[in-house]
Design a protein around this motif. Sequence first.
Motif, PDB file in Angstrom:
ATOM      1  N   GLY A 174      -1.229 -33.947  40.273  1.00 49.90           N
ATOM      2  CA  GLY A 174      -0.103 -33.726  41.218  1.00 49.90           C
ATOM      3  C   GLY A 174       1.275 -33.493  40.187  1.00 49.90           C
ATOM      4  O   GLY A 174       0.618 -32.727  39.083  1.00 49.90           O
ATOM      5  N   ARG A 175       2.065 -33.680  40.418  1.00 52.91           N
ATOM      6  CA  ARG A 175       3.236 -33.375  39.663  1.00 52.91           C
ATOM      7  C   ARG A 175       3.643 -34.337  39.294  1.00 52.91           C
ATOM      8  O   ARG A 175       2.932 -35.782  39.318  1.00 52.91           O
ATOM      9  CB  ARG A 175       4.387 -32.833  40.819  1.00 52.91           C
ATOM     10  N   GLU A 176       4.364 -34.615  38.165  1.00 57.52           N
ATOM     11  CA  GLU A 176       5.167 -35.964  37.502  1.00 57.52           C
ATOM     12  C   GLU A 176       6.478 -35.467  37.677  1.00 57.52           C
ATOM     13  O   GLU A 176       7.427 -34.419  38.411  1.00 57.52           O
ATOM     14  CB  GLU A 176       4.803 -35.217  35.928  1.00 57.52           C
ATOM     15  N   LEU A 177       7.021 -36.647  37.826  1.00 61.31           N
ATOM     16  CA  LEU A 177       7.669 -37.419  37.961  1.00 61.31           C
ATOM     17  C   LEU A 177       9.083 -37.746  36.882  1.00 61.31           C
ATOM     18  O   LEU A 177       8.564 -38.965  36.345  1.00 61.31           O
ATOM     19  CB  LEU A 177       8.524 -38.534  39.102  1.00 61.31           C
ATOM     20  N   ARG A 178      10.339 -37.877  36.159  1.00 62.81           N
ATOM     21  CA  ARG A 178      10.865 -37.674  34.911  1.00 62.81           C
ATOM     22  C   ARG A 178      11.894 -38.559  35.891  1.00 62.81           C
ATOM     23  O   ARG A 178      12.865 -37.594  35.921  1.00 62.81           O
ATOM     24  CB  ARG A 178      10.641 -37.193  33.852  1.00 62.81           C
ATOM     25  N   TRP A 179      12.389 -39.536  34.765  1.00 63.65           N
ATOM     26  CA  TRP A 179      13.353 -40.503  35.155  1.00 63.65           C
ATOM     27  C   TRP A 179      14.024 -41.184  34.401  1.00 63.65           C
ATOM     28  O   TRP A 179      13.605 -41.683  33.347  1.00 63.65           O
ATOM     29  CB  TRP A 179      13.046 -40.824  36.833  1.00 63.65           C
ATOM     30  N   PRO A 180      15.794 -40.673  34.159  1.00 60.06           N
ATOM     31  CA  PRO A 180      16.376 -40.242  34.877  1.00 60.06           C
ATOM     32  C   PRO A 180      16.971 -38.748  34.964  1.00 60.06           C
ATOM     33  O   PRO A 180      15.918 -38.124  33.879  1.00 60.06           O
ATOM     34  CB  PRO A 180      18.312 -41.141  34.610  1.00 60.06           C
ATOM     35  N   VAL A 181      17.307 -38.198  36.356  1.00 59.03           N
ATOM     36  CA  VAL A 181      17.220 -36.699  36.061  1.00 59.03           C
ATOM     37  C   VAL A 181      17.813 -36.261  35.149  1.00 59.03           C
ATOM     38  O   VAL A 181      18.091 -35.242  34.071  1.00 59.03           O
ATOM     39  CB  VAL A 181      17.748 -35.948  37.214  1.00 59.03           C
TER      40      VAL A 181
END
Length: 267
Positions: A174-181
Amino acid sequence: MMMPEAERQFYLGKAGIHLWYARKALPGAAPSPEFAFPEQDEPELEAAAIAPPPVPARPSVPQRKVDGVGKDRIAGIQALMADGTPEPAGVPVPEKAPETPVAVESKAPADESPEKTVDAAGELPRQIHAHLGFWFSEQLVLISGVSDEASTRLQDTLAKNILAAVGETRIEKGRELRWPVFGNLRVPGNSADCFRDTLHFLANDFGARKVVLLGVLTNDSPSERAVLLDDALGDAAVDFSHTLAELAAVPAYKCELWQQLKSAVGG
C-alpha cells in the motif's frame, strides 16, 4: 581625419590586415590605382605612431597673497590640526557636548539553547518522526518502519515473504507515510494528534484484517505509543520491536518474529 596611405597600411598591418594587389588586371575588375610607396624604414613609422602627442604646458598661476584676517584664520586652522599645540588666541572653539552614558545591551549566556527560547514563546507539541510502509493481504496488514539507508526492494520482498510464510495470498504493498509532513514545526498539521488522526484515516481501509507491527514508533515511551497506536489501529495481533531492515541484518530476529506470528495468526 585623413592620413597618409603608408601610415594607414602600417596600422592595418599591425592589426593583422594585409592588403593584396593583383599583379595582372583581373577580367571584369576595375583597374587598381597606382601608388608609389615612399622609401621609409618601418621602425621610424612605428616610433612616430607610438609617440604620444605633446602636452601643452599649463600657464603658471601666481600664488595669492594672504594678508590680514585671512592670514590669521589660516594660522588658526593649522594650529587646530596640529596635535598637542595650544589653541590660537582670538579663534572661537565650540564647546564639547557633555558625554551621555551609553546603554550596553546584555547578551544572553552562551549555553542557552534554542529550545529554551521556544519554550518561552510557547511550548511546541511533541513531534513524531516516522516513515511507515503498509502491506496488505487477505487477512493481515503488515506495518513496518522503513529505513532510508536499506534497499527499498529488499524490504518490500521481505515483507511479502513474511506474509506468504503464514499462508497469506494476494499480497500488495500500500501507501507509505512520512512524518512530519512539513519542515517547519510550527505549521499546523505536524502535531501528534494529527499523526494519530492520519493513522485512523488509513485504518479505514483495513476492514477486518489483523494488524502486524514491525518496529513502529519504538523510540517513543510505551504510554505515548499506546495512545497513538491503540486509538488509531486498535489492538495489534503482533507488535514486534524490530523493522524489516533489522530483520534482514540479524537472522535471530526472524526466529523471534516467527514464534510470535505462529502464536498469534497461525502458520
